[in-house]
Design a protein around this motif. Sequence first.
Motif, PDB file in Angstrom:
ATOM      1  N   GLN A  71       0.957  -1.293   0.036  1.00  0.00           N
ATOM      2  CA  GLN A  71      -0.086  -0.070  -0.004  1.00  0.00           C
ATOM      3  C   GLN A  71       0.784   1.390  -0.012  1.00  0.00           C
ATOM      4  OE1 GLN A  71      -3.643   0.140  -0.058  1.00  0.00           O
ATOM      5  NE2 GLN A  71      -3.092   2.211  -0.494  1.00  0.00           N
ATOM      6  N   LYS A  92     -10.977   5.484  -9.109  1.00  0.00           N
ATOM      7  CA  LYS A  92     -11.087   4.534  -8.137  1.00  0.00           C
ATOM      8  C   LYS A  92     -11.438   3.318  -8.611  1.00  0.00           C
ATOM      9  CE  LYS A  92     -12.360   7.483  -4.270  1.00  0.00           C
ATOM     10  NZ  LYS A  92     -13.424   7.768  -3.237  1.00  0.00           N
ATOM     11  N   LYS A 102      -9.534  -0.659  -8.783  1.00  0.00           N
ATOM     12  CA  LYS A 102     -10.605  -1.443  -7.878  1.00  0.00           C
ATOM     13  C   LYS A 102     -10.848  -2.873  -8.941  1.00  0.00           C
ATOM     14  CE  LYS A 102     -15.149  -2.491  -6.166  1.00  0.00           C
ATOM     15  NZ  LYS A 102     -16.392  -1.835  -5.997  1.00  0.00           N
ATOM     16  N   ARG A 146      -5.679  -3.143  -3.051  1.00  0.00           N
ATOM     17  CA  ARG A 146      -5.132  -1.710  -2.618  1.00  0.00           C
ATOM     18  C   ARG A 146      -6.343  -0.594  -2.979  1.00  0.00           C
ATOM     19  NH1 ARG A 146      -2.761  -4.463  -0.372  1.00  0.00           N
ATOM     20  NH2 ARG A 146      -0.310  -5.191  -0.671  1.00  0.00           N
ATOM     21  N   HIS A 147      -6.349   0.151  -2.007  1.00  0.00           N
ATOM     22  CA  HIS A 147      -7.258   1.209  -1.881  1.00  0.00           C
ATOM     23  C   HIS A 147      -6.733   2.710  -2.346  1.00  0.00           C
ATOM     24  CE1 HIS A 147      -5.890   1.573   2.217  1.00  0.00           C
ATOM     25  NE2 HIS A 147      -6.335   3.101   1.928  1.00  0.00           N
TER      26      HIS A 147
END
Length: 289
Positions: A38, A65, A69, A75-76
């Motif tokens: 991350q 996003k 995704k 991972r964000h």
Amino acid sequence: MQQQFSKKITTPSIQEQSSSSSSRPIQYFMREVAPVSQEKFNKLVLNFVIQGLHPLSIVERAEFKELFKQVLPSRHVMSRKTLVRMLEDQYISMKTDMCKVLSEQEFVATTTDAWSTNHKSYLGVTVHWIDSDTLTASSGALACRRIKGRHTYDTLAEMLESVHMEFSIQNKVVLTTTDNGSNFVKAFSVFAAEEKVTEDDEENDEEADVEFTDVAAFLQETKKDDFHLPAHQRCACHSLHLVATKDAEAAVEDSSFKKISRAAFAKCQSLWNKQSRSTRASDNIKDRL
């Protein structure tokens, strides 16, 4: 044995490969990719925003996003607040490294310019030096700051001196290059390092009449305007640009020069019009030039 080797080997067609590939989940193609932490993912996004000059709000866009995704679901995407914090930390780190490098240099030179865009004014400052060990030319960006109000000579002098002092190079700058703008020219003519006084000047000062001055008023007046700038160098490219524009316009006032100039520009205009109307003429001109 021969029959075993004589069997026909069949391979899937391109269409079969594509159809089978499209039916597989995206995780299938990423199973061999090394995992991205991350922390590293955030640094990659930060670098993407900085190098691409993207707005900070891009991390809030739904499309942005959704992209990660699907590609990297583990991972964000960080929030805008986190991005701003990382950007500020990156700035402090780069500034610290720049100060360390400049502290090791004996002499440097700076360039500065002021401009306006979208109803806002800015001052940019860059620094240049020659490494004493490798003798390689190096440069870096020091500042890009908003100018509040008019671009007056004292405002530019104050901002430039503050940048020099912020990086502790005020005593190392041997020369600052600017364009020929009257505000920059006046700033350096008023606040640049004073020239050495000759013997003739000293004699003239001794012969001058004594003049009384209100010291309190003088100190109050010069307190805010007591700036110190290095020697000034006008940009050669900007000077040549003025020669090609302003001086050329002034030369047209001469009748003989005006006649030659008009004839030469008329031929150039005709040549331009010809190549704009004919593709054959355009190709011939390109081949010859």
